[in-house]
Design a protein around this motif. Sequence first.
Motif, short mmCIF file in Angstrom:
data_model
loop_
_atom_site.label_atom_id
_atom_site.label_comp_id
_atom_site.label_asym_id
_atom_site.label_seq_id
_atom_site.Cartn_x
_atom_site.Cartn_y
_atom_site.Cartn_z
N LYS A 20 14.66 46.29 28.24
CA LYS A 20 15.45 45.49 29.18
C LYS A 20 16.70 45.01 28.46
N PHE A 21 17.81 45.00 29.17
CA PHE A 21 19.06 44.56 28.58
C PHE A 21 19.52 43.28 29.27
N HIS A 22 19.77 42.24 28.49
CA HIS A 22 20.18 40.96 29.03
C HIS A 22 21.61 40.64 28.62
N SER A 23 22.30 39.86 29.42
CA SER A 23 23.67 39.46 29.06
C SER A 23 23.88 37.97 29.32
N PRO A 24 23.12 37.11 28.64
CA PRO A 24 23.22 35.66 28.89
C PRO A 24 24.43 35.01 28.26
N PHE A 25 25.16 35.73 27.40
CA PHE A 25 26.27 35.12 26.67
C PHE A 25 27.63 35.48 27.25
N SER A 26 27.67 36.09 28.41
CA SER A 26 28.94 36.49 29.01
C SER A 26 29.06 35.90 30.41
N PRO A 27 30.22 35.40 30.78
CA PRO A 27 30.41 34.86 32.13
C PRO A 27 30.42 35.97 33.17
N ILE A 28 30.00 35.63 34.38
CA ILE A 28 29.97 36.58 35.49
C ILE A 28 31.31 36.56 36.21
N PHE A 206 35.14 33.61 39.63
CA PHE A 206 34.79 33.48 38.22
C PHE A 206 34.66 32.00 37.87
N PRO A 207 34.04 31.67 36.73
CA PRO A 207 33.94 30.27 36.34
C PRO A 207 35.32 29.71 36.01
N SER A 208 35.58 28.49 36.43
CA SER A 208 36.92 27.92 36.30
C SER A 208 37.41 27.84 34.87
N TRP A 209 36.49 27.75 33.93
CA TRP A 209 36.89 27.61 32.52
C TRP A 209 37.29 28.94 31.88
N LEU A 210 37.07 30.05 32.56
CA LEU A 210 37.33 31.36 31.97
C LEU A 210 38.84 31.62 31.88
N ARG A 211 39.33 31.89 30.68
CA ARG A 211 40.75 32.12 30.48
C ARG A 211 41.19 33.45 31.09
N HIS A 212 42.40 33.45 31.67
CA HIS A 212 42.93 34.67 32.26
C HIS A 212 44.45 34.66 32.21
N PHE A 213 45.02 35.83 32.39
CA PHE A 213 46.45 36.06 32.24
C PHE A 213 46.88 37.10 33.26
N VAL A 214 48.06 36.92 33.86
CA VAL A 214 48.58 37.91 34.81
C VAL A 214 49.84 38.53 34.21
N TYR A 215 49.79 39.84 33.98
CA TYR A 215 50.90 40.55 33.35
C TYR A 215 52.06 40.76 34.32
N PRO A 216 53.29 40.78 33.81
CA PRO A 216 54.45 41.08 34.66
C PRO A 216 54.46 42.54 35.09
N PHE A 217 55.28 42.84 36.08
CA PHE A 217 55.44 44.22 36.56
C PHE A 217 56.92 44.47 36.77
N LYS A 218 57.29 45.73 37.09
CA LYS A 218 58.70 46.12 37.23
C LYS A 218 59.09 46.45 38.67
N SER A 219 58.13 46.74 39.52
CA SER A 219 58.41 47.20 40.89
C SER A 219 59.12 46.12 41.71
N GLU A 220 59.99 46.57 42.61
CA GLU A 220 60.69 45.65 43.50
C GLU A 220 59.78 45.25 44.65
N GLY A 221 59.82 43.97 44.98
CA GLY A 221 59.00 43.47 46.07
C GLY A 221 58.09 42.35 45.61
N GLU A 222 57.39 41.75 46.56
CA GLU A 222 56.56 40.58 46.29
C GLU A 222 55.11 40.96 46.02
N ARG A 223 54.57 40.39 44.98
CA ARG A 223 53.13 40.43 44.76
C ARG A 223 52.62 39.03 45.10
N ARG A 224 51.82 38.94 46.13
CA ARG A 224 51.35 37.64 46.61
C ARG A 224 49.84 37.52 46.47
N SER A 225 49.40 36.40 45.97
CA SER A 225 47.96 36.16 45.83
C SER A 225 47.66 34.71 46.19
#
Length: 232
Positions: A20-28, A206-225
């Motif tokens: 059996k493989f467990h992953s208790p040390f990684s966020p979902i 994802f859990p609120s404490w999980l660090r994340h980063f959004v990379y820039p892009f080159k295409s013209e137009g809006e990326r909306r989230s």
Amino acid sequence: LRMKKIMTQTTHREDKITAKFHSPFSPIIMETTAPKRFIDTINKTADKVLGSEAASVEWDWSHMLVGKVHKEVQIPIKDKEDKQFLINFMKSMCVKYLKESIDQGNHHAWKKIAGKSIPTVDNIHLTHSWVVSQYAGEYNPWHHHSGDFSAVIYLKLPPNMHKEIEEDFEDHYPANGLIEFMFGENQPFRSDNLKFKPEVGKMLVFPSWLRHFVYPFKSEGERRSMSFNAHM
């Protein structure tokens, strides 16, 4: 000769051992799809706010965020039925995430709160939600959110962004326009990061404490989230 025989028998038995493989040390991180009504409702209101300088100032949320982007605004949904639909969907996705965490045994906080009870939308409390309007060259630096749950839902993409991403994936380290999560340190048998391609309707919880980063892009137009935070 006796040692060789023992080693051969041991190897033969190991072939029949199950594991059996467990992953208790990684966020979902939960990946799913928001319904069309959700996307259309948020976009309709966001179009009005982002398209008006006065409204953009009135509903500005950038002072609470770290993004180096065009505009970051709150979402003033006035229709009560639409508002309740949006709230119920966001809460239900947090419940879905929480139940998966409980099933995997990563539910220590929930045990302290509610023991063995099953979570429902009544246990989820939304705190903040906002829309990010991003254009070429803009980005979101490393950061984390507040609360227990956070999410991002992609609402619009530049017309040629998928082409840009496909071309970038031919490089040894694709990054343009992607969101990247990071946790822990890079070690054998585990990775310390995970990237996702933006797609309209894609939702990540994802859990609120999980660090994340959004990379820039080159295409013209809006990326909306859209993003939101919640706690239990």
